[in-house]
Design a protein around this motif. Structure first.
Motif, PDB file in Angstrom:
ATOM      1  N   PRO A 153       0.599  -0.940   0.041  1.00  0.00           N
ATOM      2  CA  PRO A 153       0.191   0.135   0.478  1.00  0.00           C
ATOM      3  C   PRO A 153       1.140   1.025  -0.032  1.00  0.00           C
ATOM      4  CG  PRO A 153      -0.854  -1.383   1.626  1.00  0.00           C
ATOM      5  CD  PRO A 153       0.856  -2.288   1.402  1.00  0.00           C
ATOM      6  N   VAL A 154       0.381   2.148  -0.835  1.00  0.00           N
ATOM      7  CA  VAL A 154       1.409   3.518  -1.120  1.00  0.00           C
ATOM      8  C   VAL A 154      -0.423   4.977  -0.818  1.00  0.00           C
ATOM      9  CG1 VAL A 154       1.902   5.209  -1.777  1.00  0.00           C
ATOM     10  CG2 VAL A 154       2.568   2.510  -2.204  1.00  0.00           C
ATOM     11  N   LEU A 161       4.350  10.459  -5.698  1.00  0.00           N
ATOM     12  CA  LEU A 161       4.333   9.477  -5.811  1.00  0.00           C
ATOM     13  C   LEU A 161       5.600   8.687  -6.386  1.00  0.00           C
ATOM     14  CD1 LEU A 161       2.032   7.123  -7.929  1.00  0.00           C
ATOM     15  CD2 LEU A 161       1.917   7.364  -4.971  1.00  0.00           C
ATOM     16  N   ASN A 162       6.272   9.975  -7.079  1.00  0.00           N
ATOM     17  CA  ASN A 162       8.451  10.055  -7.316  1.00  0.00           C
ATOM     18  C   ASN A 162       8.972   9.683  -6.643  1.00  0.00           C
ATOM     19  OD1 ASN A 162       7.769   9.776 -10.595  1.00  0.00           O
ATOM     20  ND2 ASN A 162       7.112  11.751 -10.923  1.00  0.00           N
ATOM     21  N   ASN A 163       8.396  10.672  -5.402  1.00  0.00           N
ATOM     22  CA  ASN A 163       8.895  10.597  -3.345  1.00  0.00           C
ATOM     23  C   ASN A 163       8.963   9.579  -3.097  1.00  0.00           C
ATOM     24  OD1 ASN A 163      10.048  13.666  -5.057  1.00  0.00           O
ATOM     25  ND2 ASN A 163       8.399  14.204  -3.727  1.00  0.00           N
ATOM     26  N   LEU A 164       7.226   8.916  -3.492  1.00  0.00           N
ATOM     27  CA  LEU A 164       7.856   7.391  -2.712  1.00  0.00           C
ATOM     28  C   LEU A 164       7.571   6.191  -2.703  1.00  0.00           C
ATOM     29  CD1 LEU A 164       3.617   9.306  -2.042  1.00  0.00           C
ATOM     30  CD2 LEU A 164       5.546   8.932   0.021  1.00  0.00           C
ATOM     31  N   LEU A 165       7.275   6.008  -4.263  1.00  0.00           N
ATOM     32  CA  LEU A 165       7.870   5.013  -4.503  1.00  0.00           C
ATOM     33  C   LEU A 165       9.557   4.004  -4.577  1.00  0.00           C
ATOM     34  CD1 LEU A 165       5.129   4.808  -7.899  1.00  0.00           C
ATOM     35  CD2 LEU A 165       4.886   3.649  -5.361  1.00  0.00           C
ATOM     36  N   PRO A 166      10.398   5.125  -4.926  1.00  0.00           N
ATOM     37  CA  PRO A 166      11.665   4.372  -4.383  1.00  0.00           C
ATOM     38  C   PRO A 166      11.832   3.841  -3.270  1.00  0.00           C
ATOM     39  CG  PRO A 166      11.849   6.592  -5.600  1.00  0.00           C
ATOM     40  CD  PRO A 166      10.429   6.708  -5.415  1.00  0.00           C
ATOM     41  N   ALA A 313       0.375  13.845 -14.012  1.00  0.00           N
ATOM     42  CA  ALA A 313       1.254  13.496 -13.223  1.00  0.00           C
ATOM     43  C   ALA A 313       1.025  12.244 -13.052  1.00  0.00           C
ATOM     44  CB  ALA A 313       1.190  14.405 -11.944  1.00  0.00           C
ATOM     45  N   GLY A 314      -0.039  11.256 -13.000  1.00  0.00           N
ATOM     46  CA  GLY A 314      -0.283  10.125 -13.160  1.00  0.00           C
ATOM     47  C   GLY A 314       0.492   9.075 -14.360  1.00  0.00           C
ATOM     48  N   LEU A 315       0.190   9.428 -15.042  1.00  0.00           N
ATOM     49  CA  LEU A 315       0.169   9.430 -16.964  1.00  0.00           C
ATOM     50  C   LEU A 315       2.261   9.424 -16.901  1.00  0.00           C
ATOM     51  CD1 LEU A 315      -2.331  11.150 -18.853  1.00  0.00           C
ATOM     52  CD2 LEU A 315      -1.711   8.400 -18.236  1.00  0.00           C
ATOM     53  N   ARG A 316       2.446  10.722 -16.313  1.00  0.00           N
ATOM     54  CA  ARG A 316       4.063  10.255 -16.754  1.00  0.00           C
ATOM     55  C   ARG A 316       4.832   9.711 -15.354  1.00  0.00           C
ATOM     56  NH1 ARG A 316       2.940  15.915 -15.385  1.00  0.00           N
ATOM     57  NH2 ARG A 316       4.393  15.907 -14.003  1.00  0.00           N
TER      58      ARG A 316
END
Length: 422
Positions: A153-154, A161-166, A313-316
């Motif tokens: 979960p996120v 998300l670019n900062n959370l997913l890594p 942003a989600g598509l990117r």
């Protein structure tokens, strides 16, 4: 620690220019004209700062006035539906073509319908379940207990998300398939206290983030603080509403007497701007009566949640994380979302005016745009020369079957676009 106040200040200074310079010129161009004048940008900046002015707070917590009550039976023609029914599950599973052991990114977990179907149909798959809604995040956590090690979960917006997913070990090329189910979830729509539905009385909230950022403006702040011309711009751009001035004038007059803080209160104010015969004169795609306030609610929801910028942003995010040959499915539910997705997958410049077919230009000259008609389908000649260097579209837009629409009327507006990462 993250400050909601700082977040809003950055939203005003950074996000709002993108609102006006990019998406009010491109996807919203049909309604606002060929070029959005510079004063629209200034109106939005000024009015959003007015919303945040410390001397003019508004919480949206007032109760509706006695004469604003609106019967639920009058507002809704549908009986109660199941809690959540995911849209086009078979088509999504078919086009994602997930293999055992692969990593799937569900950018909009919601109530988990699509993620559960993936977990049940593909052994050993890992699902990264992201959502901006704290309620959805809690549901993803419960699903992670049922599928230990397979669900991650996120909690966060697309733009975060670019900062959370890594932190989960996901980097460029680390995802095999991505699903994005845009718009408002059934779970949010069916919850009266969230303020999304015009058929249920509740506080006029509409924030998809819930109480994560309690100081961020809600829909009640918008309708009570924005000036009349700014309301006209919001309704035209994000609701594609034709009677914007009539509705904005009714809102301005009503709030001068009593603050607007409830969903049914706003619905009755919008209805009061029309003759009784026009309340349900509009029809949805199932030819059922559609309330005149539907587009107003859509516009406020999109504006409050910055949905078009977040969709971009989600598509990117999907474009960055998908491996070569990785697959993307995007479900949209209104023309603004679908138009943005279509242009992104074609590699078009979203800050530039969209291309139109001859039929679309003819309709614009006749003043027929802005109606609730389906988008014109492009012919093969118009498709040539629009290929993206990042994406290969698998096929044209896919729509739900008649059987699914009958079983789940909320699927009636859905469009599925699929693409493969180059």
């Amino acid at each position: 620690m993250f400050s909601p106040n700082l977040h809003f200040e950055m939203f005003v200074l950074v996000q709002m220019p993108r609102y006006c310079s990019r998406f009010m010129v491109a996807p919203c161009k049909r309604t606002l004209g060929d070029v959005v004048p510079d004063h629209s940008y200034r109106v939005f900046r000024r009015c959003w700062r007015k919303l945040w002015h410390p001397g003019r707070p508004y919480t949206g917590s007032v109760t509706s006035s006695p004469d604003s009550e609106f019967s639920n039976s009058e507002m809704s023609t549908q009986s109660e539906k199941p809690f959540h029914t995911p849209v086009m599950v078979k088509e999504v599973l078919q086009f994602l073509d997930i293999k055992p052991g692969q990593v799937v990114l569900d950018l909009t977990f919601g109530a988990g319908g699509h993620s559960k179907a993936i977990l049940q149909s593909v052994p050993g798959v890992t699902v990264v379940a992201a959502d901006r809604d704290p309620t959805a995040f809690q549901m993803a956590q419960r699903l992670a207990e049922v599928y230990p090690g397979q669900v991650k979960p996120v909690l966060g917006r697309f733009s975060e998300l670019n900062n959370l997913l890594p932190a989960l070990g996901l980097g460029p090329g680390g995802v095999d398939a991505t699903l994005l189910d845009a718009g408002c979830s059934s779970m949010q729509m069916d919850s009266a206290e969230r303020g999304f539905s015009l058929s249920k009385d509740g506080p006029l909230d509409m924030r998809m983030d819930g109480d994560r950022y309690p100081d961020m403006p809600c829909a009640a702040d918008v309708v009570n603080a924005l000036d009349q011309q700014a309301l006209v711009s919001v309704l035209a751009a994000y609701g594609e509403e034709r009677h914007t001035r009539k509705i904005a004038a009714a809102i301005a007059q009503a709030r001068s007497v009593y603050p607007i803080g409830r969903t049914l209160q706003l619905a009755s104010i919008v209805a009061g701007a029309f003759p009784v015969s026009a309340l349900y004169a509009r029809r949805d795609r199932l030819q059922r009566p559609s309330h005149v306030a539907t587009k107003t609610f859509q516009a406020l929801r999109i504006f409050v949640n910055d949905e078009l910028n977040e969709l971009h942003a989600g598509l990117r995010v999907a474009q960055t994380l998908l491996r070569p040959k990785g697959r993307l499915c995007v479900l949209t539910f209104h023309s603004l979302e679908d138009r943005l997705t279509k242009r992104f997958l074609r590699g078009e410049d979203l800050a530039a005016p969209p291309r139109r077919s001859l039929r679309q230009r003819a309709k614009a000259r006749l003043g027929l745009e802005g109606e609730e008609h389906e988008e014109e389908e492009e012919n093969e000649e118009e498709e040539k020369g629009r290929e993206s260097k990042y994406w290969v579209s698998l096929k044209k837009v896919i729509k739900p079957s008649e059987e699914e629409v009958q079983e789940n009327p909320r699927a009636r507006s859905a469009k599925l676009r699929t693409a493969v990462r180059r």
